[in-house]
Design a protein around this motif. Sequence first.
Motif, PDB file in Angstrom:
ATOM      1  N   ALA A 182      -8.995  73.838  17.985  1.00 57.86           N
ATOM      2  CA  ALA A 182      -7.667  74.442  18.159  1.00 57.86           C
ATOM      3  C   ALA A 182      -7.605  75.806  17.478  1.00 57.86           C
ATOM      4  O   ALA A 182      -7.097  76.780  18.046  1.00 57.86           O
ATOM      5  CB  ALA A 182      -6.594  73.512  17.599  1.00 57.86           C
ATOM      6  N   LEU A 183      -8.135  75.882  16.270  1.00 57.22           N
ATOM      7  CA  LEU A 183      -8.138  77.156  15.554  1.00 57.22           C
ATOM      8  C   LEU A 183      -9.012  78.184  16.270  1.00 57.22           C
ATOM      9  O   LEU A 183      -8.638  79.350  16.410  1.00 57.22           O
ATOM     10  CB  LEU A 183      -8.636  76.956  14.125  1.00 57.22           C
ATOM     11  N   ASP A 184     -10.176  77.740  16.739  1.00 60.09           N
ATOM     12  CA  ASP A 184     -11.121  78.662  17.351  1.00 60.09           C
ATOM     13  C   ASP A 184     -10.571  79.271  18.630  1.00 60.09           C
ATOM     14  O   ASP A 184     -10.703  80.472  18.873  1.00 60.09           O
ATOM     15  CB  ASP A 184     -12.430  77.924  17.639  1.00 60.09           C
ATOM     16  N   ALA A 186      -0.870  77.366  23.184  1.00 65.05           N
ATOM     17  CA  ALA A 186      -0.312  76.164  23.819  1.00 65.05           C
ATOM     18  C   ALA A 186      -1.415  75.134  24.036  1.00 65.05           C
ATOM     19  O   ALA A 186      -1.222  73.930  23.804  1.00 65.05           O
ATOM     20  CB  ALA A 186       0.358  76.531  25.142  1.00 65.05           C
ATOM     21  N   GLU A 187      -2.566  75.583  24.475  1.00 65.57           N
ATOM     22  CA  GLU A 187      -3.702  74.676  24.674  1.00 65.57           C
ATOM     23  C   GLU A 187      -4.171  74.105  23.341  1.00 65.57           C
ATOM     24  O   GLU A 187      -4.567  72.935  23.253  1.00 65.57           O
ATOM     25  CB  GLU A 187      -4.842  75.422  25.362  1.00 65.57           C
ATOM     26  N   ALA A 188      -4.123  74.915  22.293  1.00 70.94           N
ATOM     27  CA  ALA A 188      -4.519  74.449  20.971  1.00 70.94           C
ATOM     28  C   ALA A 188      -3.597  73.329  20.488  1.00 70.94           C
ATOM     29  O   ALA A 188      -4.057  72.308  19.954  1.00 70.94           O
ATOM     30  CB  ALA A 188      -4.497  75.615  19.980  1.00 70.94           C
ATOM     31  N   ALA A 244      -3.308  65.533  21.512  1.00 72.22           N
ATOM     32  CA  ALA A 244      -4.191  64.559  22.154  1.00 72.22           C
ATOM     33  C   ALA A 244      -5.051  63.831  21.127  1.00 72.22           C
ATOM     34  O   ALA A 244      -5.487  62.694  21.356  1.00 72.22           O
ATOM     35  CB  ALA A 244      -5.075  65.257  23.184  1.00 72.22           C
ATOM     36  N   ALA A 245      -5.284  64.480  19.984  1.00 67.66           N
ATOM     37  CA  ALA A 245      -6.096  63.885  18.925  1.00 67.66           C
ATOM     38  C   ALA A 245      -5.256  63.067  17.940  1.00 67.66           C
ATOM     39  O   ALA A 245      -5.775  62.607  16.926  1.00 67.66           O
ATOM     40  CB  ALA A 245      -6.856  64.977  18.182  1.00 67.66           C
ATOM     41  N   GLY A 246      -3.963  62.907  18.244  1.00 67.69           N
ATOM     42  CA  GLY A 246      -3.123  62.059  17.408  1.00 67.69           C
ATOM     43  C   GLY A 246      -2.271  62.772  16.383  1.00 67.69           C
ATOM     44  O   GLY A 246      -1.585  62.133  15.583  1.00 67.69           O
ATOM     45  N   TRP A 247      -2.273  64.106  16.409  1.00 68.47           N
ATOM     46  CA  TRP A 247      -1.417  64.857  15.497  1.00 68.47           C
ATOM     47  C   TRP A 247      -0.036  65.017  16.130  1.00 68.47           C
ATOM     48  O   TRP A 247       0.085  65.206  17.341  1.00 68.47           O
ATOM     49  CB  TRP A 247      -2.001  66.240  15.222  1.00 68.47           C
ATOM     50  N   SER A 248       1.011  64.959  15.311  1.00 68.88           N
ATOM     51  CA  SER A 248       2.373  65.172  15.801  1.00 68.88           C
ATOM     52  C   SER A 248       3.093  66.125  14.853  1.00 68.88           C
ATOM     53  O   SER A 248       2.824  66.146  13.648  1.00 68.88           O
ATOM     54  CB  SER A 248       3.138  63.848  15.897  1.00 68.88           C
ATOM     55  N   GLU A 249       3.996  66.907  15.421  1.00 68.25           N
ATOM     56  CA  GLU A 249       4.678  67.925  14.624  1.00 68.25           C
ATOM     57  C   GLU A 249       5.606  67.273  13.613  1.00 68.25           C
ATOM     58  O   GLU A 249       6.430  66.427  13.949  1.00 68.25           O
ATOM     59  CB  GLU A 249       5.456  68.871  15.535  1.00 68.25           C
ATOM     60  N   GLY A 250       5.457  67.690  12.347  1.00 70.82           N
ATOM     61  CA  GLY A 250       6.256  67.122  11.272  1.00 70.82           C
ATOM     62  C   GLY A 250       7.175  68.147  10.649  1.00 70.82           C
ATOM     63  O   GLY A 250       7.566  69.137  11.284  1.00 70.82           O
ATOM     64  N   SER A 251       7.524  67.935   9.396  1.00 76.79           N
ATOM     65  CA  SER A 251       8.455  68.819   8.700  1.00 76.79           C
ATOM     66  C   SER A 251       7.881  70.224   8.586  1.00 76.79           C
ATOM     67  O   SER A 251       6.687  70.410   8.365  1.00 76.79           O
ATOM     68  CB  SER A 251       8.749  68.267   7.301  1.00 76.79           C
ATOM     69  N   GLY A 252       8.770  71.198   8.759  1.00 78.66           N
ATOM     70  CA  GLY A 252       8.349  72.590   8.668  1.00 78.66           C
ATOM     71  C   GLY A 252       7.489  73.044   9.831  1.00 78.66           C
ATOM     72  O   GLY A 252       6.888  74.124   9.775  1.00 78.66           O
ATOM     73  N   GLN A 261      -1.487  83.307   9.299  1.00 80.17           N
ATOM     74  CA  GLN A 261      -0.296  83.534  10.117  1.00 80.17           C
ATOM     75  C   GLN A 261      -0.517  83.051  11.548  1.00 80.17           C
ATOM     76  O   GLN A 261       0.368  82.460  12.168  1.00 80.17           O
ATOM     77  CB  GLN A 261       0.059  85.021  10.105  1.00 80.17           C
ATOM     78  N   GLU A 262      -1.717  83.300  12.081  1.00 81.30           N
ATOM     79  CA  GLU A 262      -2.034  82.823  13.418  1.00 81.30           C
ATOM     80  C   GLU A 262      -2.052  81.290  13.456  1.00 81.30           C
ATOM     81  O   GLU A 262      -1.538  80.669  14.390  1.00 81.30           O
ATOM     82  CB  GLU A 262      -3.400  83.370  13.856  1.00 81.30           C
ATOM     83  N   ALA A 263      -2.658  80.678  12.437  1.00 82.34           N
ATOM     84  CA  ALA A 263      -2.737  79.214  12.385  1.00 82.34           C
ATOM     85  C   ALA A 263      -1.349  78.590  12.316  1.00 82.34           C
ATOM     86  O   ALA A 263      -1.086  77.546  12.927  1.00 82.34           O
ATOM     87  CB  ALA A 263      -3.566  78.787  11.183  1.00 82.34           C
ATOM     88  N   ALA A 264      -0.437  79.222  11.574  1.00 87.36           N
ATOM     89  CA  ALA A 264       0.916  78.690  11.423  1.00 87.36           C
ATOM     90  C   ALA A 264       1.634  78.588  12.764  1.00 87.36           C
ATOM     91  O   ALA A 264       2.449  77.681  12.982  1.00 87.36           O
ATOM     92  CB  ALA A 264       1.720  79.571  10.464  1.00 87.36           C
ATOM     93  N   GLU A 265       1.300  79.502  13.688  1.00 85.62           N
ATOM     94  CA  GLU A 265       1.932  79.468  15.010  1.00 85.62           C
ATOM     95  C   GLU A 265       1.470  78.262  15.827  1.00 85.62           C
ATOM     96  O   GLU A 265       2.077  77.924  16.835  1.00 85.62           O
ATOM     97  CB  GLU A 265       1.627  80.760  15.762  1.00 85.62           C
ATOM     98  N   MET A 266       0.396  77.617  15.354  1.00 86.71           N
ATOM     99  CA  MET A 266      -0.096  76.408  16.030  1.00 86.71           C
ATOM    100  C   MET A 266       0.222  75.151  15.236  1.00 86.71           C
ATOM    101  O   MET A 266      -0.276  74.072  15.539  1.00 86.71           O
ATOM    102  CB  MET A 266      -1.609  76.517  16.243  1.00 86.71           C
ATOM    103  N   GLY A 267       1.043  75.295  14.183  1.00 81.21           N
ATOM    104  CA  GLY A 267       1.407  74.136  13.387  1.00 81.21           C
ATOM    105  C   GLY A 267       0.349  73.721  12.384  1.00 81.21           C
ATOM    106  O   GLY A 267       0.330  72.570  11.933  1.00 81.21           O
ATOM    107  N   ILE A 268      -0.537  74.643  12.022  1.00 80.31           N
ATOM    108  CA  ILE A 268      -1.582  74.372  11.033  1.00 80.31           C
ATOM    109  C   ILE A 268      -1.306  75.235   9.803  1.00 80.31           C
ATOM    110  O   ILE A 268      -1.169  76.457   9.912  1.00 80.31           O
ATOM    111  CB  ILE A 268      -2.981  74.679  11.590  1.00 80.31           C
TER     112      ILE A 268
END
Length: 263
Positions: A29-31, A72-74, A80-88, A120-127
């Motif tokens: 996802a990061l890559d 969006a693909e990330a 699909a790997a079981g992660w779900s959006e949480g707090s923040g 900053q880029e990673a944060a836009e993907m929830g990481i």
Amino acid sequence: VSPAGEYETDEGTVKSGNNVTADPAVREALDIGIDRQKIIDDALNGVGTPAEGFTSNLQWGNPSGFEDGRKAEARALLEAAGWSEGSGGIYEKGELKCSFDLIAPSGDTGRYQLAEAFAQEAAEMGIQVNVEQMTWDEINTEADSSAVVWGWGQYDPVILKNLFYTDEFSGNGTANTVMYSDPEADRLIEQAMDANSREEAVEAWKQVQSVTADDHAYIYIVNIEHSYFVKDNLDISVDTQIPHAHGHGVPVINNMKDWRITE
């Protein structure tokens, strides 16, 4: 690449691995999700070219080549790997938060700015990427369990052995810090090291990069462009200059025997 744990090495028991970056979905996802050109623009004033592999301008280079900025693909990969959006807005999997540390060397402004732009880029993907600064002594202790902004530039393909060969992991933070291990990659590295011709070695090194590309063990960001001032009457021989590293590997004076003073 490996999950967090303690591992026995020749230097004793060491802490290595990271439960977040051990998930291949996070690494992929990061890559594919980061926008390398934006990182370069923000961190380096646009000086540099996006990198998708160790090198693209040397004979043994074989970058995988793909389109980045696919956020969006990330996110879809993470879900699909079981992660779900949480707090923040940060992804979670059970009690595990999709968060890890990224270390830049103290006093190295360029690498620190790259780390911040990457975060900053990673944060836009929830990481969540937590940028830290440490001395090299501290980095060598933490490198096996945290991400590091490495700066390479070696002309010699043997660097790929340092990065991917299973037995290179020593726990001292200097080689194969991600604990990468793949039998096919090991076989190809040994084939390259034992090759009887340059052509055979180059082909094996290229295959090493192909075999390891889908694991996203390292995220390549930028090939930095270096500027040098050369006196008008000094001919440094463009014909024999080769791409050279930033301060190590092959220095700018590699072909000094061919330099000429002109009138």
